[in-house]
Motif scaffolding. Structure first.
Motif, PDB file in Angstrom:
ATOM      1  N   UNK A 254     -12.554   0.034  -1.061  1.00 27.57           N
ATOM      2  CA  UNK A 254     -12.140   0.079   0.351  1.00 27.57           C
ATOM      3  C   UNK A 254     -11.277  -1.136   0.698  1.00 27.57           C
ATOM      4  N   UNK A 255     -11.695  -2.304   0.235  1.00 26.12           N
ATOM      5  CA  UNK A 255     -10.951  -3.529   0.543  1.00 26.12           C
ATOM      6  C   UNK A 255      -9.539  -3.476  -0.041  1.00 26.12           C
ATOM      7  N   UNK A 256      -9.420  -2.929  -1.250  1.00 27.60           N
ATOM      8  CA  UNK A 256      -8.095  -2.835  -1.885  1.00 27.60           C
ATOM      9  C   UNK A 256      -7.199  -1.891  -1.080  1.00 27.60           C
ATOM     10  N   UNK A 257      -7.789  -0.799  -0.613  1.00 27.49           N
ATOM     11  CA  UNK A 257      -7.035   0.149   0.216  1.00 27.49           C
ATOM     12  C   UNK A 257      -6.545  -0.541   1.493  1.00 27.49           C
ATOM     13  N   UNK A 258      -7.430  -1.312   2.117  1.00 29.44           N
ATOM     14  CA  UNK A 258      -7.054  -2.045   3.339  1.00 29.44           C
ATOM     15  C   UNK A 258      -5.917  -3.027   3.056  1.00 29.44           C
ATOM     16  N   UNK A 259      -6.042  -3.740   1.921  1.00 32.75           N
ATOM     17  CA  UNK A 259      -5.021  -4.744   1.575  1.00 32.75           C
ATOM     18  C   UNK A 259      -3.689  -4.060   1.261  1.00 32.75           C
ATOM     19  N   UNK A 260      -3.771  -2.903   0.642  1.00 31.07           N
ATOM     20  CA  UNK A 260      -2.548  -2.150   0.301  1.00 31.07           C
ATOM     21  C   UNK A 260      -1.835  -1.709   1.573  1.00 31.07           C
ATOM     22  N   UNK A 261      -2.643  -1.235   2.534  1.00 34.38           N
ATOM     23  CA  UNK A 261      -2.053  -0.784   3.809  1.00 34.38           C
ATOM     24  C   UNK A 261      -1.281  -1.911   4.499  1.00 34.38           C
ATOM     25  N   UNK A 262      -1.756  -3.131   4.318  1.00 33.23           N
ATOM     26  CA  UNK A 262      -1.096  -4.278   4.974  1.00 33.23           C
ATOM     27  C   UNK A 262      -0.077  -4.961   4.065  1.00 33.23           C
ATOM     28  N   UNK A 263       0.186  -4.318   2.917  1.00 31.70           N
ATOM     29  CA  UNK A 263       1.197  -4.813   1.976  1.00 31.70           C
ATOM     30  C   UNK A 263       0.852  -6.173   1.341  1.00 31.70           C
ATOM     31  N   UNK A 264      -0.487  -6.461   1.254  1.00 30.93           N
ATOM     32  CA  UNK A 264      -0.895  -7.668   0.532  1.00 30.93           C
ATOM     33  C   UNK A 264      -0.947  -7.374  -0.966  1.00 30.93           C
ATOM     34  N   UNK A 265      -0.872  -6.117  -1.313  1.00 27.12           N
ATOM     35  CA  UNK A 265      -0.679  -5.733  -2.708  1.00 27.12           C
ATOM     36  C   UNK A 265       0.078  -4.413  -2.706  1.00 27.12           C
ATOM     37  N   UNK A 266       0.546  -4.015  -3.873  1.00 24.54           N
ATOM     38  CA  UNK A 266       1.355  -2.800  -3.957  1.00 24.54           C
ATOM     39  C   UNK A 266       2.808  -3.161  -4.198  1.00 24.54           C
ATOM     40  N   UNK A 267       3.714  -2.349  -3.619  1.00 26.00           N
ATOM     41  CA  UNK A 267       5.149  -2.571  -3.855  1.00 26.00           C
ATOM     42  C   UNK A 267       5.705  -3.642  -2.934  1.00 26.00           C
ATOM     43  N   UNK A 268       6.582  -4.453  -3.484  1.00 23.63           N
ATOM     44  CA  UNK A 268       7.335  -5.445  -2.706  1.00 23.63           C
ATOM     45  C   UNK A 268       6.416  -6.197  -1.730  1.00 23.63           C
ATOM     46  N   UNK A 269       5.447  -6.901  -2.292  1.00 26.36           N
ATOM     47  CA  UNK A 269       4.403  -7.565  -1.490  1.00 26.36           C
ATOM     48  C   UNK A 269       5.016  -8.525  -0.477  1.00 26.36           C
ATOM     49  N   UNK A 270       4.737  -8.281   0.769  1.00 25.67           N
ATOM     50  CA  UNK A 270       5.215  -9.109   1.890  1.00 25.67           C
ATOM     51  C   UNK A 270       6.724  -9.391   1.797  1.00 25.67           C
ATOM     52  N   UNK A 271       7.450  -8.413   1.296  1.00 24.40           N
ATOM     53  CA  UNK A 271       8.924  -8.523   1.226  1.00 24.40           C
ATOM     54  C   UNK A 271       9.414  -9.499   0.169  1.00 24.40           C
ATOM     55  N   UNK A 272       8.535  -9.874  -0.769  1.00 26.67           N
ATOM     56  CA  UNK A 272       8.903 -10.895  -1.753  1.00 26.67           C
ATOM     57  C   UNK A 272       9.690 -10.344  -2.936  1.00 26.67           C
ATOM     58  N   UNK A 273       9.692  -9.025  -3.068  1.00 25.67           N
ATOM     59  CA  UNK A 273      10.317  -8.429  -4.242  1.00 25.67           C
ATOM     60  C   UNK A 273       9.344  -8.313  -5.411  1.00 25.67           C
ATOM     61  N   UNK A 274       8.150  -8.912  -5.262  1.00 26.66           N
ATOM     62  CA  UNK A 274       7.135  -8.846  -6.326  1.00 26.66           C
ATOM     63  C   UNK A 274       6.168  -7.693  -6.038  1.00 26.66           C
ATOM     64  N   UNK A 275       5.897  -6.896  -7.061  1.00 25.56           N
ATOM     65  CA  UNK A 275       4.986  -5.756  -6.895  1.00 25.56           C
ATOM     66  C   UNK A 275       3.829  -5.852  -7.886  1.00 25.56           C
ATOM     67  N   UNK A 276       2.637  -5.570  -7.399  1.00 25.06           N
ATOM     68  CA  UNK A 276       1.465  -5.566  -8.286  1.00 25.06           C
ATOM     69  C   UNK A 276       0.326  -4.848  -7.579  1.00 25.06           C
ATOM     70  N   UNK A 277      -0.401  -4.075  -8.332  1.00 28.96           N
ATOM     71  CA  UNK A 277      -1.542  -3.384  -7.739  1.00 28.96           C
ATOM     72  C   UNK A 277      -2.816  -3.778  -8.484  1.00 28.96           C
ATOM     73  N   UNK A 278      -3.962  -3.432  -7.878  1.00 29.91           N
ATOM     74  CA  UNK A 278      -5.246  -3.727  -8.532  1.00 29.91           C
ATOM     75  C   UNK A 278      -5.965  -2.411  -8.833  1.00 29.91           C
ATOM     76  N   UNK A 279      -6.458  -2.305 -10.046  1.00 31.94           N
ATOM     77  CA  UNK A 279      -7.271  -1.141 -10.428  1.00 31.94           C
ATOM     78  C   UNK A 279      -8.700  -1.626 -10.663  1.00 31.94           C
ATOM     79  N   UNK A 280      -9.668  -0.952 -10.041  1.00 27.44           N
ATOM     80  CA  UNK A 280     -11.064  -1.326 -10.281  1.00 27.44           C
ATOM     81  C   UNK A 280     -11.614  -0.432 -11.385  1.00 27.44           C
ATOM     82  N   UNK A 281     -12.173  -1.073 -12.406  1.00 26.95           N
ATOM     83  CA  UNK A 281     -12.708  -0.326 -13.547  1.00 26.95           C
ATOM     84  C   UNK A 281     -14.197  -0.610 -13.661  1.00 26.95           C
ATOM     85  N   UNK A 282     -15.007   0.413 -13.640  1.00 24.21           N
ATOM     86  CA  UNK A 282     -16.462   0.205 -13.734  1.00 24.21           C
ATOM     87  C   UNK A 282     -16.925   0.189 -15.178  1.00 24.21           C
ATOM     88  N   UNK A 283     -17.808  -0.770 -15.485  1.00 29.83           N
ATOM     89  CA  UNK A 283     -18.451  -0.771 -16.787  1.00 29.83           C
ATOM     90  C   UNK A 283     -19.562   0.283 -16.781  1.00 29.83           C
TER      91      UNK A 283
END
Ligand code: L3W
Ligand code: SF4
Length: 450
Positions: free
Chosen positions: A139-168
């Motif tokens: 849920x937190x990652x979804x919230x952060x993505x909506x606000x462009x703190x992660x995903x494409x072109x983070x905060x207009x910086x040109x840098x893109x990165x996403x987070x994947x949660x993997x369960x053991x």
């Protein structure tokens, strides 16, 4: 007077009215450091982390900035960041609190780190049993993505990165970084041989990968905020920043407490912070850094020299809680799990419990570990069951000595050190128990499990 905590990572943990949603986090200054980070040069952030001296909070205490420096940036392959949230060390329960109560602190720390190392993708490998933590993070990652703190072109910086949660799926060995990577790739979590498989060179999908613990990644956010030098002012040289100590066992107030490194001694932690032992009880021993750390006996005197040449002569209560002091007394701060034992503790039973855990968790790849760890469990179990033999203490030591240093991963040491240290420090109890049981068996009396 009880020493004062320095709450950096745990600033908002258990704070009334503080929730784990993004609005609360942002209202409390959240994501300001990510906004700052993306305006910095990635190499400058790496330099700040190196200057900060922050050491890994997952167990080994390796300097994070140094690890980042080892990153193979010339391979042309994508770089990955992995957050090790497979918190499974018996006695350790700090990362779960961060994930549950302040997940955005972790996400912000991760995105700052990801930007610094220019990771293409980031993963959080979360312990399988932490289902609630997994849901919170999703849920937190979804919230952060909506606000462009992660995903494409983070905060207009040109840098893109996403987070994947993997369960053991509930295996301790998935917390070993190369086992974790195998598991992330979809294989059985068999640790890889290091070298050549230091993740910084050959990690996930054979690409350069940085694996850091949850707490370490949270520290990155604070390093950006206060600068590497500012962070290094907390604690002492070589032991910078804060540590979260998870105190369990025979204390009145078990729990998690965050102190600047070296700001609290083991005695202060037990008596002033955790309310001491139950009335009438005496301290018998402490395992200071999770079950893998070597046990310290309450009546020992520890003498020697610290890394900087300072001589010390400490009783158990005088030991400063930091990486180097705990290493100097022959143990380690590990992942911060402080297990306190009073004089009611049966050391044979305590070791049998630890051996049961490790025997269950060995991945089985190396013969000394696969065969030796269950053998040690078998020996301590028969001691608990009244079938102890006089030679058992020596046998345990001999098995442990033949495992440590002869395996692919540090699990071999993790499983051997408790046995070696329990026997070194409490051999008399093991021998006594064996003699007692032998005598009772000779008399034909049944040895009851007490
Ligand atoms: C590149 C080199 N990288 C070292 C990296 C390495 C790793 C880090 C430390 O952990 C501890 C154990 C228990 N080029 C490098 C290099 N690195 N040399 O530095 O490496 P290392 O080998 O010293 O330790 P390790 O095997 O990563 C062993 C602890 O882990 N443990 C349990 C932990 C449990 C938790 C928990 O529940 N939260 O963390 C079990 O063994 O304390 O000391 O990243 O790649 N030349
Ligand atoms: Fe597996 Fe144990 Fe070998 Fe580690 S030491 S690789 S856990 S068998």
């Amino acid at each position: 007077m009880a020493p004062q905590e320095t709450r950096l990572i745990f600033k908002h943990i258990d704070e009334e009215g503080y929730t784990n949603d993004i609005d609360c986090y942002v209202k409390n200054g959240g994501y300001e450091q990510l906004k700052k980070a993306v305006t910095m040069k990635p190499e400058d952030i790496c330099a700040e982390v190196l200057t900060s001296g922050v050491r890994g909070r997952g167990g080994a205490g390796f300097p994070a900035g140094m690890k980042w420096k080892f990153l193979d940036r010339k391979s042309g392959k994508p770089i990955y960041l992995v957050c090790n949230a497979d918190e499974s060390e018996p006695g350790t329960f700090k990362d779960r609190q961060i994930i549950h109560q302040d997940p955005h602190q972790l996400i912000e720390g991760m995105m700052c780190a990801a930007f610094a190392i220019q990771a293409k993708l980031a993963f959080i490998y979360i312990r399988g049993e932490f289902f609630q933590g997994y849901k919170i993070l999703e849920r937190a990652i979804e919230e952060a993505r909506e606000k462009n703190f992660l995903g494409d072109n983070i905060l207009g910086s040109g840098y893109s990165c996403d987070i994947i949660v993997h369960r053991g799926a509930g295996a301790y060995i998935c917390g070993e970084e190369t086992g974790l990577i195998e598991s992330l790739e979809g294989f059985r979590a068999n640790p890889r041989i290091k070298p050549p498989y230091f993740p910084a060179a050959l990690g996930a999908y054979q690409c350069p990968t940085i694996v850091n613990n949850v707490e370490t990644l949270c520290d990155v956010k604070h390093i950006i905020e206060m600068g590497g030098e500012g962070f290094a002012k907390i604690g002492t040289p070589g032991n910078t920043g804060t540590r979260i100590w998870c105190v369990s066992g025979h204390v009145q107030k078990p729990g998690y407490y965050e102190f600047a490194c070296s700001d609290v001694t083991l005695g202060q932690l037990i008596y002033d912070v955790c309310g001491g032992l139950k009335p009438g009880r005496k301290l018998k021993a402490v395992i200071p850094g999770g079950s893998s750390a070597k046990i310290l006996r309450a009546d020992e005197r520890f003498t020697g020299k610290l890394k900087d040449g300072t001589e010390f002569d400490w009783g158990i209560e005088d030991i400063p809680m930091d990486f180097d002091s705990l290493a100097a007394v022959g143990s380690m701060s590990g992942s911060g799990g402080v297990i306190v034992m009073d004089d009611t503790t049966d050391m044979v039973e305590a070791l049998a419990n630890i051996n049961y855990f490790y025997a269950h968790e060995s991945c089985g790849q190396c013969t000394p570990c696969r065969e030796g760890v269950p053998w040690m469990r078998k020996v301590t179990q028969r001691m608990v069951d009244g079938e102890a033999r006089e030679e058992d203490a020596d046998l345990l030591k001999s098995i442990a000595d033949q495992i440590a240093g002869r395996t692919i991963c540090a699990f071999g040491e993790a499983a051997s050190w408790p046995v070696q240290s329990f026997i070194a420090k409490f051999k008399d109890e093991f021998v006594e128990k064996a003699k007692e049981q032998a005598a009772r068996r000779k008399e034909g009396k049944e040895v009851a499990k007490e």
